[in-house]
Design a protein around this motif. Structure first.
Motif, PDB file in Angstrom:
ATOM      1  N   ARG A  74       0.832  -1.220   0.000  1.00  0.00           N
ATOM      2  CA  ARG A  74       0.000   0.000   0.000  1.00  0.00           C
ATOM      3  C   ARG A  74       0.858   1.257   0.000  1.00  0.00           C
ATOM      4  O   ARG A  74       0.560   2.223  -0.720  1.00  0.00           O
ATOM      5  CB  ARG A  74      -0.918  -0.026   1.229  1.00  0.00           C
ATOM      6  N   HIS A 123      -7.682  -5.169   1.865  1.00  0.00           N
ATOM      7  CA  HIS A 123      -7.833  -4.711   3.247  1.00  0.00           C
ATOM      8  C   HIS A 123      -9.212  -4.095   3.467  1.00  0.00           C
ATOM      9  O   HIS A 123      -9.852  -4.325   4.504  1.00  0.00           O
ATOM     10  CB  HIS A 123      -6.738  -3.690   3.548  1.00  0.00           C
ATOM     11  N   SER A 124      -9.701  -3.344   2.500  1.00  0.00           N
ATOM     12  CA  SER A 124     -11.020  -2.730   2.609  1.00  0.00           C
ATOM     13  C   SER A 124     -12.122  -3.787   2.611  1.00  0.00           C
ATOM     14  O   SER A 124     -13.131  -3.651   3.330  1.00  0.00           O
ATOM     15  CB  SER A 124     -11.242  -1.751   1.448  1.00  0.00           C
ATOM     16  N   LEU A 131      -4.648  -2.601  -0.832  1.00  0.00           N
ATOM     17  CA  LEU A 131      -5.571  -1.569  -0.362  1.00  0.00           C
ATOM     18  C   LEU A 131      -7.013  -2.033  -0.500  1.00  0.00           C
ATOM     19  O   LEU A 131      -7.847  -1.817   0.383  1.00  0.00           O
ATOM     20  CB  LEU A 131      -5.348  -0.276  -1.156  1.00  0.00           C
ATOM     21  N   TYR A 132      -7.298  -2.707  -1.594  1.00  0.00           N
ATOM     22  CA  TYR A 132      -8.652  -3.195  -1.846  1.00  0.00           C
ATOM     23  C   TYR A 132      -8.954  -4.443  -1.014  1.00  0.00           C
ATOM     24  O   TYR A 132     -10.065  -4.606  -0.497  1.00  0.00           O
ATOM     25  CB  TYR A 132      -8.824  -3.469  -3.338  1.00  0.00           C
ATOM     26  N   ASP A 160      -6.830   5.110   4.243  1.00  0.00           N
ATOM     27  CA  ASP A 160      -5.579   4.378   4.028  1.00  0.00           C
ATOM     28  C   ASP A 160      -4.873   4.839   2.755  1.00  0.00           C
ATOM     29  O   ASP A 160      -3.646   4.871   2.690  1.00  0.00           O
ATOM     30  CB  ASP A 160      -5.857   2.877   3.948  1.00  0.00           C
ATOM     31  N   TRP A 161      -5.640   5.189   1.731  1.00  0.00           N
ATOM     32  CA  TRP A 161      -5.043   5.709   0.502  1.00  0.00           C
ATOM     33  C   TRP A 161      -4.336   7.041   0.802  1.00  0.00           C
ATOM     34  O   TRP A 161      -3.215   7.285   0.345  1.00  0.00           O
ATOM     35  CB  TRP A 161      -6.119   5.896  -0.559  1.00  0.00           C
ATOM     36  N   HIS A 175     -12.575   3.646   5.047  1.00  0.00           N
ATOM     37  CA  HIS A 175     -11.290   3.034   5.397  1.00  0.00           C
ATOM     38  C   HIS A 175     -10.362   3.056   4.188  1.00  0.00           C
ATOM     39  O   HIS A 175      -9.169   3.346   4.323  1.00  0.00           O
ATOM     40  CB  HIS A 175     -11.504   1.600   5.869  1.00  0.00           C
ATOM     41  N   TRP A 176     -10.900   2.768   3.007  1.00  0.00           N
ATOM     42  CA  TRP A 176     -10.121   2.796   1.771  1.00  0.00           C
ATOM     43  C   TRP A 176      -9.568   4.199   1.519  1.00  0.00           C
ATOM     44  O   TRP A 176      -8.382   4.365   1.199  1.00  0.00           O
ATOM     45  CB  TRP A 176     -11.005   2.349   0.610  1.00  0.00           C
TER      46      TRP A 176
END
Length: 242
Positions: free
Chosen positions: A27, A40-41, A37-38, A77-78, A73-74
């Protein structure tokens, strides 16, 4: 309160127990293009939906608000991708918790007066609160301490046998805070723990000044770890009725 605690529990499990280090590195390296990232989301969506379903929020509501939490969350985190500092870590977690609080308020229809009343009472459910405390002092605390000690870790890696600079001052800060806290809660035996710990780690330095940086590093990490566990424990004791 049950919805909030379940969502917080789901968040900490998803962020600190079901997220491999490789995902974090992916990430930070690839940002919005990171597959981690995806993934984890999606995990956060599943955990949040399950938490809301357990809280009896209803199937549709659980899915809708689970998607909201996963999306926020996405985005958070991004935004944090590529930032490794302690401040970035704290802001990241506060943003996630704010999103969870928003869902709790909107889902349960909590008014400002009710929020104030809950903040004043802070009672139930005791079991979930204790579970959340244990979850926090394990992996999340480890990551927080690693962030705090990151600068000292780099110094330690140089291999020179000297002090870490301001590490001694910070050891003193933490030691005094803990000592005062032990006194305030009447746990004088804790003072013996601090004295014994300092004596064990420092006796070698007093005799031949060997590995001072490693000694200070270990002490700093130990005291920070002990402080975090105590703080979480005291919060739980203050919230849970006797």
């Amino acid at each position: 309160m049950t919805v909030l605690l379940l969502l917080l529990t789901a968040h900490f499990i998803g962020d600190f127990y079901l997220q491999p280090r490789a995902w974090i590195e992916n990430r930070h390296a690839r940002g919005i293009r990171a597959s981690a990232l995806y993934k984890h989301s999606v995990i956060h969506f599943a955990l949040a939906t399950l938490a809301l379903w357990i809280a009896d929020a209803g199937f549709v509501a659980a899915i809708v608000w689970g998607l909201f939490i996963a999306l926020t969350h996405w985005l958070i985190d991004w935004a944090k991708s590529g930032h490794h500092s302690l401040i970035a870590f704290i802001i990241d977690q506060l943003a996630h918790i704010l999103a969870i609080l928003t869902v709790t308020v909107l889902l349960t229809g909590v008014t400002k007066a009710q929020l104030s009343a809950m903040a004043a009472m802070l009672i139930e459910p005791d079991t979930l609160l204790c579970m959340l405390g244990y979850i926090i002092v394990l992996n999340p605390a480890s990551i927080l301490i690693a962030q705090v000690l990151a600068r000292h870790t780099k110094v330690l890696a140089t291999g020179e046998n000297q002090s870490l600079g301001d590490a001694g001052r910070w050891i003193g800060y933490v030691e005094r805070v803990l000592a005062l806290s032990f006194i305030l809660v009447g746990q004088y035996t804790g003072l013996g723990f601090l004295v014994a710990t300092k004596t064990v780690f420092r006796v070698g330095d007093l005799s031949k000044a060997k590995d001072m940086r490693l000694t200070e590093y270990m002490m700093l990490g130990t005291l920070f770890s002990f402080a975090l566990a105590l703080i979480v424990g005291w919060i739980i004791i203050a919230i849970v009725p006797a």
